[in-house]
Design a protein around this motif. Structure first.
Motif, mmCIF file in Angstrom:
data_model
loop_
_atom_site.group_PDB
_atom_site.id
_atom_site.type_symbol
_atom_site.label_atom_id
_atom_site.label_comp_id
_atom_site.label_asym_id
_atom_site.label_seq_id
_atom_site.Cartn_x
_atom_site.Cartn_y
_atom_site.Cartn_z
ATOM 1 N N ILE A 1 0.896 -0.941 -0.279
ATOM 2 C CA ILE A 1 0.061 0.103 0.260
ATOM 3 C C ILE A 1 0.957 1.244 -0.092
ATOM 4 C CG2 ILE A 1 -0.468 0.004 2.659
ATOM 5 C CD1 ILE A 1 -2.941 1.057 2.184
ATOM 6 N N ASN A 2 0.141 2.035 -0.719
ATOM 7 C CA ASN A 2 1.382 2.983 -0.911
ATOM 8 C C ASN A 2 0.297 4.608 -0.839
ATOM 9 O OD1 ASN A 2 2.699 5.425 -1.610
ATOM 10 N ND2 ASN A 2 3.694 5.029 -3.567
ATOM 11 N N LEU A 3 0.926 5.197 0.867
ATOM 12 C CA LEU A 3 0.161 6.304 1.349
ATOM 13 C C LEU A 3 0.789 7.846 0.519
ATOM 14 C CD1 LEU A 3 -0.399 5.542 5.255
ATOM 15 C CD2 LEU A 3 -2.101 5.275 3.294
ATOM 16 N N LYS A 4 1.188 7.568 0.425
ATOM 17 C CA LYS A 4 1.853 9.636 -1.034
ATOM 18 C C LYS A 4 1.596 10.688 -0.821
ATOM 19 C CE LYS A 4 4.831 9.626 -3.740
ATOM 20 N NZ LYS A 4 6.679 9.539 -4.720
ATOM 21 N N ASP A 5 0.153 9.793 -2.075
ATOM 22 C CA ASP A 5 0.040 11.113 -2.436
ATOM 23 C C ASP A 5 -1.598 10.842 -1.857
ATOM 24 O OD1 ASP A 5 1.768 11.906 -4.449
ATOM 25 O OD2 ASP A 5 1.622 10.012 -5.359
ATOM 26 N N GLY A 6 -2.045 10.098 -0.999
ATOM 27 C CA GLY A 6 -3.541 10.405 -0.847
ATOM 28 C C GLY A 6 -3.800 11.196 0.348
ATOM 29 N N PHE A 7 -5.598 11.690 -0.010
ATOM 30 C CA PHE A 7 -6.250 12.635 0.946
ATOM 31 C C PHE A 7 -6.937 12.238 0.781
ATOM 32 C CE2 PHE A 7 -6.458 13.519 -3.940
ATOM 33 C CZ PHE A 7 -8.125 14.012 -3.310
ATOM 34 N N VAL A 8 -8.057 12.956 1.476
ATOM 35 C CA VAL A 8 -9.752 12.484 2.175
ATOM 36 C C VAL A 8 -10.113 13.873 2.443
ATOM 37 C CG1 VAL A 8 -11.383 11.890 4.486
ATOM 38 C CG2 VAL A 8 -9.013 11.102 4.062
ATOM 39 N N ARG A 9 -11.384 13.633 1.749
ATOM 40 C CA ARG A 9 -12.578 14.366 0.796
ATOM 41 C C ARG A 9 -13.671 14.055 2.064
ATOM 42 N NH1 ARG A 9 -12.189 15.351 -4.178
ATOM 43 N NH2 ARG A 9 -10.076 17.331 -4.059
ATOM 44 N N ILE A 10 -14.456 15.237 1.943
ATOM 45 C CA ILE A 10 -15.847 14.567 2.465
ATOM 46 C C ILE A 10 -17.233 15.047 2.144
ATOM 47 C CG2 ILE A 10 -17.725 15.261 4.571
ATOM 48 C CD1 ILE A 10 -14.972 13.959 5.781
ATOM 49 N N ARG A 11 -17.486 13.704 1.649
ATOM 50 C CA ARG A 11 -18.666 14.449 -0.010
ATOM 51 C C ARG A 11 -20.233 13.734 0.727
ATOM 52 N NH1 ARG A 11 -17.406 11.430 -5.409
ATOM 53 N NH2 ARG A 11 -17.432 9.373 -3.526
ATOM 54 N N ASN A 12 -21.427 14.720 0.822
ATOM 55 C CA ASN A 12 -22.234 13.930 1.387
ATOM 56 C C ASN A 12 -22.410 13.068 2.550
ATOM 57 O OD1 ASN A 12 -23.487 14.136 -1.458
ATOM 58 N ND2 ASN A 12 -23.165 12.509 -1.774
ATOM 59 N N GLY A 13 -21.728 13.859 3.717
ATOM 60 C CA GLY A 13 -21.699 12.935 5.057
ATOM 61 C C GLY A 13 -20.090 12.124 5.139
ATOM 62 N N GLU A 14 -20.014 12.258 4.333
ATOM 63 C CA GLU A 14 -19.207 10.426 4.480
ATOM 64 C C GLU A 14 -17.770 10.813 3.909
ATOM 65 O OE1 GLU A 14 -21.175 7.562 1.678
ATOM 66 O OE2 GLU A 14 -22.599 7.150 3.407
ATOM 67 N N ALA A 15 -17.158 10.487 4.157
ATOM 68 C CA ALA A 15 -15.536 10.237 4.114
ATOM 69 C C ALA A 15 -14.869 9.477 3.235
ATOM 70 C CB ALA A 15 -15.176 10.903 5.577
ATOM 71 N N TYR A 16 -13.977 10.013 2.126
ATOM 72 C CA TYR A 16 -13.592 8.963 1.738
ATOM 73 C C TYR A 16 -12.208 8.993 1.148
ATOM 74 C CZ TYR A 16 -18.494 7.978 -0.135
ATOM 75 O OH TYR A 16 -19.744 7.813 -0.401
ATOM 76 N N LEU A 17 -11.030 8.026 1.016
ATOM 77 C CA LEU A 17 -10.214 8.124 0.685
ATOM 78 C C LEU A 17 -9.435 8.047 -0.842
ATOM 79 C CD1 LEU A 17 -7.478 8.128 2.485
ATOM 80 C CD2 LEU A 17 -7.769 5.366 2.416
ATOM 81 N N TYR A 18 -8.783 9.208 -0.532
ATOM 82 C CA TYR A 18 -8.870 8.775 -2.816
ATOM 83 C C TYR A 18 -7.176 8.755 -2.381
ATOM 84 C CZ TYR A 18 -12.955 11.288 -3.096
ATOM 85 O OH TYR A 18 -14.377 11.811 -3.639
ATOM 86 N N ASN A 19 -6.391 8.655 -4.072
ATOM 87 C CA ASN A 19 -5.724 8.868 -4.197
ATOM 88 C C ASN A 19 -4.555 7.695 -3.190
ATOM 89 O OD1 ASN A 19 -5.142 9.747 -7.115
ATOM 90 N ND2 ASN A 19 -4.158 10.642 -6.157
ATOM 91 N N VAL A 20 -4.528 6.370 -2.765
ATOM 92 C CA VAL A 20 -4.287 5.795 -1.900
ATOM 93 C C VAL A 20 -4.109 4.697 -2.832
ATOM 94 C CG1 VAL A 20 -4.216 4.623 0.051
ATOM 95 C CG2 VAL A 20 -4.641 6.323 0.194
ATOM 96 N N HIS A 21 -2.790 3.725 -3.091
ATOM 97 C CA HIS A 21 -2.628 3.032 -3.892
ATOM 98 C C HIS A 21 -2.437 1.851 -3.140
ATOM 99 C CE1 HIS A 21 -0.635 0.490 -6.793
ATOM 100 N NE2 HIS A 21 -1.232 0.952 -8.054
ATOM 101 N N ILE A 22 -3.569 0.704 -3.590
ATOM 102 C CA ILE A 22 -3.323 -0.889 -2.971
ATOM 103 C C ILE A 22 -3.007 -2.019 -4.030
ATOM 104 C CG2 ILE A 22 -4.346 -2.710 -1.856
ATOM 105 C CD1 ILE A 22 -5.309 -0.638 0.050
ATOM 106 N N SER A 23 -1.413 -2.539 -4.284
ATOM 107 C CA SER A 23 -1.611 -3.180 -5.028
ATOM 108 C C SER A 23 -2.353 -3.878 -5.445
ATOM 109 C CB SER A 23 0.294 -3.335 -4.908
ATOM 110 O OG SER A 23 0.978 -2.490 -4.991
ATOM 111 N N PRO A 24 -2.426 -4.886 -6.474
ATOM 112 C CA PRO A 24 -3.487 -6.358 -6.429
ATOM 113 C C PRO A 24 -2.833 -7.096 -6.490
ATOM 114 C CG PRO A 24 -3.868 -4.775 -8.881
ATOM 115 C CD PRO A 24 -2.833 -4.046 -7.968
ATOM 116 N N TYR A 25 -3.867 -8.420 -5.764
ATOM 117 C CA TYR A 25 -2.927 -9.225 -5.203
ATOM 118 C C TYR A 25 -2.644 -10.174 -5.936
ATOM 119 C CZ TYR A 25 -2.978 -13.392 -1.338
ATOM 120 O OH TYR A 25 -2.608 -14.533 -0.731
#
Length: 152
Positions: free
Chosen positions: A44-68
């Motif tokens: 998993i890579n958090l380097k460019d990740g950020f959180v945005r709030i939409r419609n009263g819910e929090a979402y995690l963007y740009n976090v790369h989780i490599s395919p298994y």
């Protein structure tokens, strides 16, 4: 258990360099299929990740989780948006604080706690270039002081 304790999987060191962290909150992450296996393998890579709030819910963007590797057709999109599990009051507080200019929400750490993947997110304010240099100077001075004290 204190915040951030568990088996550390990934850490966003760049976030503490680019931002001054005002507050941290632990959040659960909604993962699909083989994502948890990739997370447990520290892919998993958090380097460019950020959180945005939409419609009263929090979402995690740009976090790369490599395919298994053994996931075949059940693998997921590595950069998909992932929902964060937080209480309503925590989300409202983050949304109000993030409205301020220069303030954002960034993921700091991912760890496994009681079998579940958790993300430590931080309410962060951007640092200016001279603030970053000052922080590096201070860390270097502390390192030198501890080196000298260690020799005594």
């Amino acid at each position: 258990m204190p915040k951030g304790e568990g088996k550390l999987i990934a850490q966003n060191k760049k976030a503490r360099h680019d931002y001054s962290i005002l507050e941290t909150i632990e959040a659960g992450v909604v993962l699909q299929g083989t994502e948890i296996k990739s997370v447990r393998d520290s892919r998993i890579n958090l380097k460019d990740g950020f959180v945005r709030i939409r419609n009263g819910e929090a979402y995690l963007y740009n976090v790369h989780i490599s395919p298994y590797d053994q996931g075949n057709i059940f693998n997921h999109d590595p950069l998909r948006t992932r929902k964060l599990l937080l209480h309503k009051k925590q989300i409202q507080k983050l949304a109000n604080e993030a409205k301020n200019p220069g303030t954002t929400i960034v993921p700091l750490k991912v760890y496994i706690k009681d079998g579940f993947a958790k993300v430590l997110i931080g309410l962060a304010k951007g640092k200016r270039e001279y603030d970053k240099r000052e922080t590096l100077k201070r860390k270097d001075q502390e390192r030198q002081i501890s080196r000298v004290l260690k020799n005594f």
